[in-house]
Design an enzyme around this catalytic site. Sequence first.
Site, PDB file in Angstrom:
ATOM      1  N   LYS A   1      -4.168 -12.098  -1.908  1.00 53.75           N
ATOM      2  CA  LYS A   1      -4.902 -12.152  -3.169  1.00 53.75           C
ATOM      3  C   LYS A   1      -3.992 -12.858  -4.178  1.00 53.75           C
ATOM      4  CE  LYS A   1      -8.497 -10.988  -5.748  1.00 53.75           C
ATOM      5  NZ  LYS A   1      -9.860 -11.499  -5.551  1.00 53.75           N
TER       6      LYS A   1
ATOM      7  N   ASP B   1      -4.580  -2.213   6.342  1.00 51.73           N
ATOM      8  CA  ASP B   1      -5.170  -0.899   6.608  1.00 51.73           C
ATOM      9  C   ASP B   1      -6.687  -0.981   6.446  1.00 51.73           C
ATOM     10  OD1 ASP B   1      -5.439   1.814   7.043  1.00 51.73           O
ATOM     11  OD2 ASP B   1      -4.924   2.385   4.999  1.00 51.73           O
TER      12      ASP B   1
ATOM     13  N   ASP C   1     -10.829 -10.394  -0.515  1.00 51.94           N
ATOM     14  CA  ASP C   1     -12.230 -10.030  -0.807  1.00 51.94           C
ATOM     15  C   ASP C   1     -13.194 -10.940  -0.036  1.00 51.94           C
ATOM     16  OD1 ASP C   1     -11.233 -12.072  -2.412  1.00 51.94           O
ATOM     17  OD2 ASP C   1     -12.387 -11.522  -4.186  1.00 51.94           O
TER      18      ASP C   1
ATOM     19  N   TYR D   1       2.492   0.947   0.303  1.00 50.95           N
ATOM     20  CA  TYR D   1       2.889   2.081   1.134  1.00 50.95           C
ATOM     21  C   TYR D   1       4.385   2.373   1.050  1.00 50.95           C
ATOM     22  CZ  TYR D   1      -1.568   2.537   3.598  1.00 50.95           C
ATOM     23  OH  TYR D   1      -2.866   2.766   3.930  1.00 50.95           O
TER      24      TYR D   1
ATOM     25  N   ASP E   1      -9.919  -1.391   9.598  1.00 52.32           N
ATOM     26  CA  ASP E   1     -11.061  -0.492   9.805  1.00 52.32           C
ATOM     27  C   ASP E   1     -12.360  -1.300   9.848  1.00 52.32           C
ATOM     28  OD1 ASP E   1      -9.396   1.735   9.762  1.00 52.32           O
ATOM     29  OD2 ASP E   1     -10.663   2.869   8.387  1.00 52.32           O
TER      30      ASP E   1
HETATM   31  C1  IPM Z   1      -3.961   3.965   9.713  1.00 47.31           C
HETATM   32  C2  IPM Z   1      -4.195   5.222   8.933  1.00 47.31           C
HETATM   33  C3  IPM Z   1      -2.886   5.598   8.302  1.00 47.31           C
HETATM   34  C4  IPM Z   1      -2.505   4.477   7.387  1.00 47.31           C
HETATM   35  C5  IPM Z   1      -2.886   6.916   7.546  1.00 47.31           C
HETATM   36  C6  IPM Z   1      -3.311   8.063   8.406  1.00 47.31           C
HETATM   37  C7  IPM Z   1      -1.532   7.187   6.960  1.00 47.31           C
HETATM   38  O1  IPM Z   1      -5.195   5.018   8.010  1.00 47.31           O
HETATM   39  O2  IPM Z   1      -3.109   3.996  10.621  1.00 47.31           O
HETATM   40  O3  IPM Z   1      -4.624   2.969   9.446  1.00 47.31           O
HETATM   41  O4  IPM Z   1      -3.023   4.399   6.276  1.00 47.31           O
HETATM   42  O5  IPM Z   1      -1.702   3.674   7.790  1.00 47.31           O
HETATM   43 MG    MG Z   2      -6.240   3.189   8.264  1.00 51.87          MG
END
Ligand code: IPM
Ligand code: MG
Length: 340
Positions: free
Chosen positions: A179, A236, A212, A133, A240
């Site tokens: 990793k 990230d 992984d 990033y 999720d």
């Molecule tokens: C998160 C989101 C952001 C990220 C995006 C919207 C830039 O996915 O906060 O996890 O990737 O950090």
């Molecule tokens: Mg995200």
Amino acid sequence: MGAKKDWKVAIIPGDGTGPDIIKATVPVLEAIKNKYRLNISWEFGNGGLNCIEKYGTNLPETTIELLKRSDCVIKGPATTPEGATSEVSLAVKIRRMFDLYANVRPCKTLPNVQSLKPGIDLVIVRENTEGLYSGLDFQVNKDTAMAVRLITRPACQRISKFAFDLARTRKKHLTFVHKGNILKASDGLFKEVVDGVAKQYADVTLDDAHIDAMTQWLIKQPEWYDVLVMENMFGDILSDEAAMVVGGVGVGPSADIGEKYAMFEPIHGSAPKYTGMDKVNPIATILSVKMMLEWMGYKDAASALEKAVIDVLKEKRVLTYDLGGTAKCSEVGREIASKI
Ligand code: IPM
Ligand code: MG
């Protein structure tokens, strides 16, 4: 942080369902402020895709000024378009601007929210400034593009310390996710730093896992984990997954913490198809406000807010569609506020 002074909070509703969510969240903030006589005031600002037409940017100058005169920001979801020429995401811009190096994402089993297992209570600590990033993502020639996964010792050091400190206040178990078998130099450096910092935290158990394998462990035995630390993109992705393991991104809060500033935002996106429908779950953002209160040092108020959310979930009466209910976003906000 420590309870002090007058806290100035900026609020950016964002795009899509963001304005609905913020409208539902503000009454909760008001209720907790009044109940605990908190020294908090807030001011709204614009940000996100909705600003492009009017201001030519997703983060207008007036909003930057607002952020700079505030102590922290509550940000609703913002829409981030793809494409090489599109602007850097609003969230990433604010993280960079204030060097918000620690992205903290708690995932906890909640009542009446479908979770893979009972008793999950883990926190993902995502390094928030480097890795893939860093913005070092470019086209080399017509057929080749590359991105640099930047990892530096100082950044590894501060995020490791942050994660160990957090683990110390919890179940004293830290897992470093990496990793290193493939990314030998970059994750090798990160691991070396984590192992070094560990020497100052003899009371915290440290282990590690490959990213992984970790995606499997997170499904197989999520209740086994406490704090997990990793670089930006792994965090990230894994956050999720972790949010889904405890019932979906609708209840997933997050904090982006720096030395002098912080941002509190839901981990989910702006869900444009539900714009203006007063439909989506505001709980992820409301729990992000709980994290803000903790960061400010308002521990009792933070616990009370969390309890109000849990009470509403337990009663099952006022829930949004994602949790099997029919209530509107605003109704959930009002219900939580009324419990306070
Ligand atoms: C998160 C989101 C952001 C990220 C995006 C919207 C830039 O996915 O906060 O996890 O990737 O950090
Ligand atoms: Mg995200």
